[in-house]
Design an enzyme around this catalytic site. Sequence first.
Site, PDB file in Angstrom:
ATOM      1  CG  ASP A   1      54.867  37.242  58.542  1.00  0.00           C
ATOM      2  OD1 ASP A   1      54.666  36.004  58.608  1.00  0.00           O
ATOM      3  OD2 ASP A   1      55.795  37.818  59.126  1.00  0.00           O
TER       4      ASP A   1
ATOM      5  CD  GLN B   1      60.331  36.229  63.623  1.00  0.00           C
ATOM      6  OE1 GLN B   1      60.309  35.655  62.545  1.00  0.00           O
ATOM      7  NE2 GLN B   1      59.466  35.942  64.580  1.00  0.00           N
TER       8      GLN B   1
ATOM      9  CE  LYS C   1      58.846  32.484  60.887  1.00  0.00           C
ATOM     10  NZ  LYS C   1      58.505  33.808  61.417  1.00  0.00           N
TER      11      LYS C   1
END
Length: 292
Positions: free
Chosen positions: A117, A94, A50
């Site tokens: 997200d 994460q 990412k």
Amino acid sequence: MLLLDGKLASQAIKSELKQQIINLKNDRKPHLAAILVGNDGASETYVASKVKSCEEIGFQSTLIRLPHSASEVELLQKIDNCNHNPEIDGILVQLPLPKHINEQKIIEAIDPSKDVDGFHPVSVGRLVQGLSTFIPATPYGIMLMLEHFNIETKGKHAVVIGRSNIVGRPMSILLSSNVSKGNCTVTICHSATKNLKEICLQADIIVAALGRPLFVTADMVKEGAVVIDVGITRIEDASAKKGYRIKGDVDFENVSAKASAITPVPGGVGLMTIAGLLKNTMQAYLNRTQQG
Ligand code: NAD
């Protein structure tokens, strides 16, 4: 059979974003903050790709690392700092987190305007109501892939296997929504579903997101179906360079002989997930700079 190549589709999206960055009048570029707790091998790999993708297209990125032993309070403090930092547009934590940290509490601590997200209840609620929002990156990436390869979805029967908050459930909402590459009739299946094989055999589109390697076999797939494989499982293999191989939820070798279009693993949905995240980060930046 059409190979739904995530490399091709994600490169096209990255090129568009890169051009958007070049055309920006503002000196400040979109900025993603990624928070990684602990050093789980898969999470390290995901976060690294990412961050690398941000660099490739000209976004700024910051990787914030905390040890596995970090407390929930410490993590909440980092999120609070990012929430209040005007230079940060998007925040991702994460997952999964160490067991002693309450994942839901962490998701809810992220400012919804920076929730790239798309896991915050505000983002999910807006998605359900068909309002503009941050779509969870994996389902968003799949929609972008369907768009890129111009897969017909209207009126089709889509079967989504898996009901998680990050993949299956939002995927089922998107495919059933009145949006481009939506308008499907959707059946969502899960661990308590009976007759899964019969249901899959009725599907024009199958999205497999259950995390069980090679679960979807050729005898479960109708001739000409579109098959999207979300699964990523590391299988130990001493003959592989890294000591493991990545397997999807679909028996690609045999299913590809029946499918009209199919995603490979690796090289499919994983790359599109990053594209979805980058698009969300750009949107967060535009929302914030247009406001300010
Ligand atoms: P999860 O474990 O949260 O959810 C799995 C779902 O599958 C559950 O809803 C469960 O009910 C269902 N399920 C389990 N066994 C089943 C069975 N026998 N029949 C029918 N349904 C069953 O998993 P997740 O977070 O949604 O992830 C699913 C997979 O996708 C994993 O392999 C994960 O690594 C992968 N993943 C990939 C990406 C990507 O970018 N490609 C992103 C996220 C997750």
